[in-house]
Motif scaffolding. Structure first.
Motif, PDB file in Angstrom:
ATOM      1  N   GLN A 424       2.942   3.496   2.891  1.00 58.61           N
ATOM      2  CA  GLN A 424       2.838   2.202   3.568  1.00 58.61           C
ATOM      3  C   GLN A 424       2.125   1.166   2.705  1.00 58.61           C
ATOM      4  OE1 GLN A 424       4.541   1.621   6.420  1.00 58.61           O
ATOM      5  NE2 GLN A 424       4.036  -0.493   5.927  1.00 58.61           N
ATOM      6  N   ALA A 425       1.104   1.614   2.008  1.00 61.06           N
ATOM      7  CA  ALA A 425       0.367   0.698   1.132  1.00 61.06           C
ATOM      8  C   ALA A 425       1.263   0.214  -0.003  1.00 61.06           C
ATOM      9  CB  ALA A 425      -0.868   1.388   0.579  1.00 61.06           C
ATOM     10  N   LEU A 426       2.073   1.126  -0.549  1.00 64.81           N
ATOM     11  CA  LEU A 426       2.992   0.729  -1.622  1.00 64.81           C
ATOM     12  C   LEU A 426       4.029  -0.261  -1.114  1.00 64.81           C
ATOM     13  CD1 LEU A 426       3.620   4.131  -3.424  1.00 64.81           C
ATOM     14  CD2 LEU A 426       2.392   2.165  -4.330  1.00 64.81           C
ATOM     15  N   LEU A 427       4.563  -0.007   0.078  1.00 64.99           N
ATOM     16  CA  LEU A 427       5.593  -0.884   0.644  1.00 64.99           C
ATOM     17  C   LEU A 427       5.033  -2.280   0.930  1.00 64.99           C
ATOM     18  CD1 LEU A 427       7.428   1.540   3.082  1.00 64.99           C
ATOM     19  CD2 LEU A 427       8.195   0.743   0.853  1.00 64.99           C
ATOM     20  N   SER A 428       3.758  -2.327   1.403  1.00 71.91           N
ATOM     21  CA  SER A 428       3.186  -3.658   1.703  1.00 71.91           C
ATOM     22  C   SER A 428       2.942  -4.474   0.455  1.00 71.91           C
ATOM     23  CB  SER A 428       1.881  -3.574   2.450  1.00 71.91           C
ATOM     24  OG  SER A 428       1.455  -2.329   2.646  1.00 71.91           O
ATOM     25  N   ALA A 429       2.860  -3.778  -0.710  1.00 73.18           N
ATOM     26  CA  ALA A 429       2.609  -4.498  -1.953  1.00 73.18           C
ATOM     27  C   ALA A 429       3.904  -5.016  -2.576  1.00 73.18           C
ATOM     28  CB  ALA A 429       1.906  -3.568  -2.945  1.00 73.18           C
ATOM     29  N   VAL A 430       5.059  -4.571  -2.056  1.00 74.95           N
ATOM     30  CA  VAL A 430       6.357  -4.984  -2.623  1.00 74.95           C
ATOM     31  C   VAL A 430       6.630  -6.441  -2.257  1.00 74.95           C
ATOM     32  CG1 VAL A 430       8.839  -4.618  -2.570  1.00 74.95           C
ATOM     33  CG2 VAL A 430       7.310  -2.671  -2.587  1.00 74.95           C
TER      34      VAL A 430
END
Length: 430
Positions: A424-430
């Motif tokens: 989720q953290a990676l996706l929010s940084a996209v």
């Protein structure tokens, strides 16, 4: 008693199962795991605290922790059962039924697929997976519809022609039709023997910049028998702006029989077209051809979109079926039933197998297997035997390492645990 461990030795791996409503997990950097009930703050504090079964507490320095994830007790119980289940048809079927009763859909699929490795004709397992029979072969619904020429569009199956009508306006279709006659003539010139006309055809095609010409170019050039014409096709598409040329370029990069054409097609895709090509590549991860799976993974690594990671997890190790010819006397020595069956452990089978499976043999990875004796000369008779192979895909792993900065090898379970904790953290940084 309250026991507090302020640090763990490098080799420590702890597994604690709770008979409560949760079974959270800490993955250690050394590969070990700690299970129990995570306390608040486990995602941000310098120390990670977890309550154990016996009422004790383990406190870990965050530097020792790879990631944490919160899971249900059912998931924990599934993993315990999966480690203990006998590798038999009955064992996997029983666990698949337990998964169904506990609403663990993905885990049920996993057990049914393991069952089918042992019995590829198990009708109940196929039906439970939603497979259908067509001409004596079990297929997924997607495979069956693709075989019949249908594509999935907004939840319904349509033909390519219907899709074209749905996605394009009258003006767009009219603009496309204008190109068909011209492109056909130029392609014939470009592939012909008359040198003057050949140069004229090539020059005319290279001048095309109109996205409306993509349909005509694809129809007349994508599957052309000449590799030179297909290379020209890729060059022309690479000059056309917008997303329309992305799909045919992606398809050439996957399926063209000539390696240079595939490379040129992948190189021709521009970053602004990547989003339009992603669906082509993620769909190709399900292809029955192992080489196509790895080409798709290589392309997704170049695209660089971490959102495709879950699709790559499922393609780390893929199952492929082959029909191969085995000398009759060898099949007899192996005790194979007269109706065929699945071979297991085929270390001397490379001369009968497709190239991608032969490569898998060299890496030491192959389906549960049989020892096939090498033929003493050319036998007079062969028989067709089905081989079902589980093959690790190196390009899929490489793509995940590049996209995520992590490397859990071919361990799909650990990749998914890590994604549940960090995705989720990676996706929010996209």
């Amino acid at each position: 008693m309250r026991n507090t461990l302020r640090s763990l030795a490098a080799g420590l791996a702890v597994a604690v199962l709770l008979p409560a409503a949760s079974a959270d997990l800490i993955r250690l950097r050394n590969g070990g795991e700690v299970r129990g009930k995570l306390r608040p703050g486990h995602t941000r504090d310098a120390e990670v605290t977890i309550d154990t079964l016996l009422g004790g507490v383990i406190v870990l320095d965050r530097r020792e922790v790879a990631f944490t994830t919160v899971r249900s007790l059912e998931m924990e119980e599934y993993e315990v059962r999966a480690r203990q289940v006998p590798h038999t048809v009955a064992g996997h079927w029983e666990l698949a039924e337990w998964c169904r009763q506990n609403l663990l859909r993905n885990q049920r699929i996993e057990q049914l697929e393991l069952l089918l490795l042992l019995d590829p004709d198990h009708a109940e397992a196929h039906r439970a997976l939603g497979h259908v029979q067509d001409r004596g072969e079990w297929l997924t619904r997607e495979e069956l519809m693709a075989r019949r020429g249908y594509l999935l569009y907004q939840g319904r199956w349509v033909t390519q022609q219907e899709l074209d009508l749905l996605e394009k306006s009258d003006a767009e279709r009219a603009a496309e039709r204008e190109w068909f006659t011209k492109v056909l003539a130029w392609v014939r010139w470009a592939a012909g023997a008359n040198e003057r006309q050949r140069q004229q055809g090539i020059a005319a095609l290279k001048e095309i910049r109109d996205p409306a010409a993509v349909a005509a170019l694809t129809a007349h050039m994508a599957e052309h028998e000449s590799a030179d014409v297909r290379t020209l096709f890729v060059q022309v598409l690479g000059q056309i702006p917008g997303p329309r040329s992305a799909r045919p370029l992606a398809e050439r990069s996957l399926f063209d029989p000539h390696a240079l054409v595939r490379k040129a097609a992948l190189d021709a895709l521009r970053p602004d077209q990547y989003s339009a090509a992603i669906n082509v590549y993620t769909s190709a991860l399900l292809n029955n051809d192992n080489t196509v799976v790895n080409r798709a993974a290589e392309a997704l690594a170049r695209v660089g979109d971490v959102r495709v990671s879950p699709a790559l997890f499922d393609a780390l190790v893929t199952t492929h079926r082959y029909e191969v010819q085995i000398p009759v006397h060898q099949a007899t020595l192996l005790g194979l039933p007269s109706g065929g069956g699945t071979l297991v452990n085929a270390q001397a089978l490379s001369q009968y197998l497709p190239p991608d499976v032969e490569v898998a043999l060299r890496t030491g990875q192959y389906p549960f297997g049989v020892i096939v004796l090498p033929p003493a000369g050319l036998p007079p008779k062969f028989r067709v035997v089905r081989v079902q192979a589980q093959i690790p895909n190196a390009e899929v792993r490489a793509a995940l390492v590049k996209l995520t900065g992590q490397d859990f090898g071919y361990d799909e379970r650990t990749w998914k645990l890590w994604w549940a904790a960090e995705g989720q953290a990676l996706l929010s940084a996209v």
